[in-house]
Motif scaffolding. Sequence first.
Motif, PDB file in Angstrom:
ATOM      1  N   THR A  79       0.832  -1.207   0.000  1.00  0.00           N
ATOM      2  CA  THR A  79       0.000   0.000   0.000  1.00  0.00           C
ATOM      3  C   THR A  79       0.866   1.257   0.000  1.00  0.00           C
ATOM      4  O   THR A  79       0.572   2.216  -0.722  1.00  0.00           O
ATOM      5  CB  THR A  79      -0.959  -0.007   1.207  1.00  0.00           C
ATOM      6  OG1 THR A  79      -1.743  -1.205   1.158  1.00  0.00           O
ATOM      7  CG2 THR A  79      -1.876   1.204   1.184  1.00  0.00           C
ATOM      8  N   LYS A  84     -10.914  -4.912  -0.204  1.00  0.00           N
ATOM      9  CA  LYS A  84      -9.647  -5.586  -0.501  1.00  0.00           C
ATOM     10  C   LYS A  84      -9.954  -6.862  -1.281  1.00  0.00           C
ATOM     11  O   LYS A  84     -10.977  -7.474  -1.030  1.00  0.00           O
ATOM     12  CB  LYS A  84      -8.940  -5.979   0.802  1.00  0.00           C
ATOM     13  CG  LYS A  84      -8.306  -4.869   1.554  1.00  0.00           C
ATOM     14  CD  LYS A  84      -7.629  -5.481   2.773  1.00  0.00           C
ATOM     15  CE  LYS A  84      -6.909  -4.486   3.619  1.00  0.00           C
ATOM     16  NZ  LYS A  84      -6.299  -5.143   4.793  1.00  0.00           N
ATOM     17  N   LEU A  87      -7.706   2.427  -5.628  1.00  0.00           N
ATOM     18  CA  LEU A  87      -7.113   3.236  -4.564  1.00  0.00           C
ATOM     19  C   LEU A  87      -7.102   4.705  -4.964  1.00  0.00           C
ATOM     20  O   LEU A  87      -7.481   5.577  -4.175  1.00  0.00           O
ATOM     21  CB  LEU A  87      -5.689   2.749  -4.257  1.00  0.00           C
ATOM     22  CG  LEU A  87      -4.934   3.518  -3.181  1.00  0.00           C
ATOM     23  CD1 LEU A  87      -5.670   3.503  -1.850  1.00  0.00           C
ATOM     24  CD2 LEU A  87      -3.517   2.951  -3.018  1.00  0.00           C
TER      25      LEU A  87
END
Length: 123
Positions: free
Chosen positions: A16, A102, A109
Motif C-alpha cells: 500500500t 480488498k 485506490l
Amino acid sequence: MNILLVEDSDEVSCITIEYLHELGHQAVAVASAENALEELKTAVFDAVMTDIRLPGMSGIELAKALVKSHPKLPVILASGYGAVNVEFLMGEKLRTVLMLPKPYDLPELERTLHEAAAIARGV
C-alpha cells in the motif's frame, strides 16, 4: 496528500505504501489503531486509511473515534470482506468515512483517494 496508514500486515502495508508513493502521496504506516491515535497527536494528515481488523482497537472503532475527534478528516476503511456498506458498519451514514474493498488495485485506490481529497476540501 499525507496519509496515515493503519495496517497490521507488513506485506499489505509495504504494498500500500508503494501504491501511495506511486500515486504521488506521502504516507506514514503504523500497525495499530492505538499507534494511529498517538501519531495524530503530533502530525497532521489529510486522510487515514485503516484496515477493519486490527489487534486491540478495530478499524471501525478507530473510525468512530476519528469522526468525533477529527470530524473533517477522511477515513478510508479497507475491508477484506468485499463491498460492505459503511452505514451498516458504522451504525450511521457518515460523509467522511469511505469503504475500499480488498484486494484493491491502483485505480481503485486512486479513485478512493480522490473522494477523500474532495471530503478534505469540503466539496
